[in-house]
Design an enzyme around this catalytic site. Structure first.
Site, PDB file in Angstrom:
ATOM      1  N   ASN A  13       0.845  -1.188   0.000  1.00 29.62           N
ATOM      2  CA  ASN A  13       0.000   0.000   0.000  1.00 29.62           C
ATOM      3  C   ASN A  13       0.883   1.241   0.000  1.00 29.62           C
ATOM      4  OD1 ASN A  13      -1.615   2.211   0.770  1.00 29.62           O
ATOM      5  ND2 ASN A  13      -3.033   0.888   1.874  1.00 29.62           N
ATOM      6  N   LYS A  16       0.303   3.795   2.804  1.00 31.98           N
ATOM      7  CA  LYS A  16       0.868   3.505   4.129  1.00 31.98           C
ATOM      8  C   LYS A  16       2.354   3.837   4.155  1.00 31.98           C
ATOM      9  CE  LYS A  16      -0.547   0.064   6.754  1.00 31.98           C
ATOM     10  NZ  LYS A  16      -0.745  -1.268   7.386  1.00 31.98           N
ATOM     11  N   ASP A  73       0.485  -4.914  12.944  1.00 34.10           N
ATOM     12  CA  ASP A  73      -0.773  -5.647  12.990  1.00 34.10           C
ATOM     13  C   ASP A  73      -1.665  -4.938  13.988  1.00 34.10           C
ATOM     14  OD1 ASP A  73      -2.313  -7.858  11.984  1.00 34.10           O
ATOM     15  OD2 ASP A  73      -2.193  -8.747  13.970  1.00 34.10           O
ATOM     16  N   SER A  74      -2.939  -4.843  13.669  1.00 32.48           N
ATOM     17  CA  SER A  74      -3.826  -4.081  14.541  1.00 32.48           C
ATOM     18  C   SER A  74      -5.245  -4.620  14.460  1.00 32.48           C
ATOM     19  CB  SER A  74      -3.812  -2.594  14.150  1.00 32.48           C
ATOM     20  OG  SER A  74      -4.251  -2.435  12.803  1.00 32.48           O
ATOM     21  N   PHE A 157     -11.963   3.778   8.048  1.00 31.98           N
ATOM     22  CA  PHE A 157     -12.296   2.489   7.446  1.00 31.98           C
ATOM     23  C   PHE A 157     -12.539   1.488   8.561  1.00 31.98           C
ATOM     24  CE2 PHE A 157      -7.757   2.868   7.967  1.00 31.98           C
ATOM     25  CZ  PHE A 157      -7.395   1.657   8.542  1.00 31.98           C
ATOM     26  N   GLY A 158     -12.897   0.261   8.195  1.00 30.32           N
ATOM     27  CA  GLY A 158     -13.090  -0.780   9.194  1.00 30.32           C
ATOM     28  C   GLY A 158     -14.187  -0.429  10.190  1.00 30.32           C
ATOM     29  N   ASP A 160     -14.192   2.052  12.282  1.00 31.60           N
ATOM     30  CA  ASP A 160     -14.124   3.466  12.674  1.00 31.60           C
ATOM     31  C   ASP A 160     -15.486   4.115  12.914  1.00 31.60           C
ATOM     32  OD1 ASP A 160     -11.410   3.260  12.593  1.00 31.60           O
ATOM     33  OD2 ASP A 160     -11.106   4.586  10.879  1.00 31.60           O
TER      34      ASP A 160
END
Length: 205
Positions: A13, A16, A73-74, A157-158, A160
């Protein structure tokens, strides 16, 4: 100015990579992304914790690139769900599920718990590995808050749109990016990694 120190950001990405470039702007580092390397295989995220998965990714790509490598990682941990979805955050409603489907499953399961506080936290772990010396350093960040009843906001995103951080009346989906990028779990982990890199490599000036 040519920087002898290279750091691989283990992602394809470009956005990022650019984000980390801003965070590490004052460091004598040349940041590179996976797109610059002929690494076709992907690291398997088989760890049971964020730290394990971040380490797996950093060491997998670092060994192939041969330069210091950063991977992260999150995910989201909800107290009433025993820490779920946790490391399965991205796959919570199935491998190809949309953000909306993941949120819908989360809200359904949380509703059955009868939990009114809906306490949760976002967690991020960054792994920095140095293949030449077999060193791996870990840095973590978290942002505590709660899950609201329905999605609000179109930013991020996700999860959020349903996560409201402590001290705010807006969700991550409503907050301006400059605020989220200051208080988020990823921002805090990145700041810790930046401090370490600053001590190890020094400033450009």
């Amino acid at each position: 100015m040519k920087h002898p120190n290279e750091l691989l950001i283990a992602t394809r990405n470009a956005g990022k990579v650019a984000e980390f470039a801003r965070i590490f702007a004052d460091l004598p580092l040349r940041l590179r992304g996976l797109a610059e390397f002929s690494v076709e295989a992907d690291a398997e995220e088989t760890g049971e914790t964020f730290a394990e998965n971040a380490t797996l990714k950093a060491e997998f790509y670092g060994a192939r690139a041969g330069i210091p490598t950063l991977a992260d990682d999150s995910g989201l941990e909800v107290e009433a769900l025993g820490g779920a979805p946790g490391v399965l955050s991205a796959r919570y409603a199935g491998t190809n599920a949309s953000d909306r489907q993941r949120i819908e499953r989360l809200l359904r399961e949380l509703e059955t718990t009868g939990d009114d506080e809906r306490r949760a936290r976002f967690v991020c772990v960054i792994a920095l590995t140095f293949p030449q010396t077999d060193e791996t350093e870990l840095f973590s960040g978290e942002c505590r808050g709660r899950i609201i009843d329905e999605p609000r906001g179109g930013e991020g995103f996700g999860y959020d749109p349903v996560f409201m951080p402590e001290g705010y009346s807006q969700t991550f989906g409503e907050l301006p990016p400059e605020i989220k990028n200051r208080i988020s779990h990823r921002a805090r982990a990145s700041a810790a990694a930046a401090r370490y890199l600053r001590e190890r490599f020094g400033r450009t000036a």
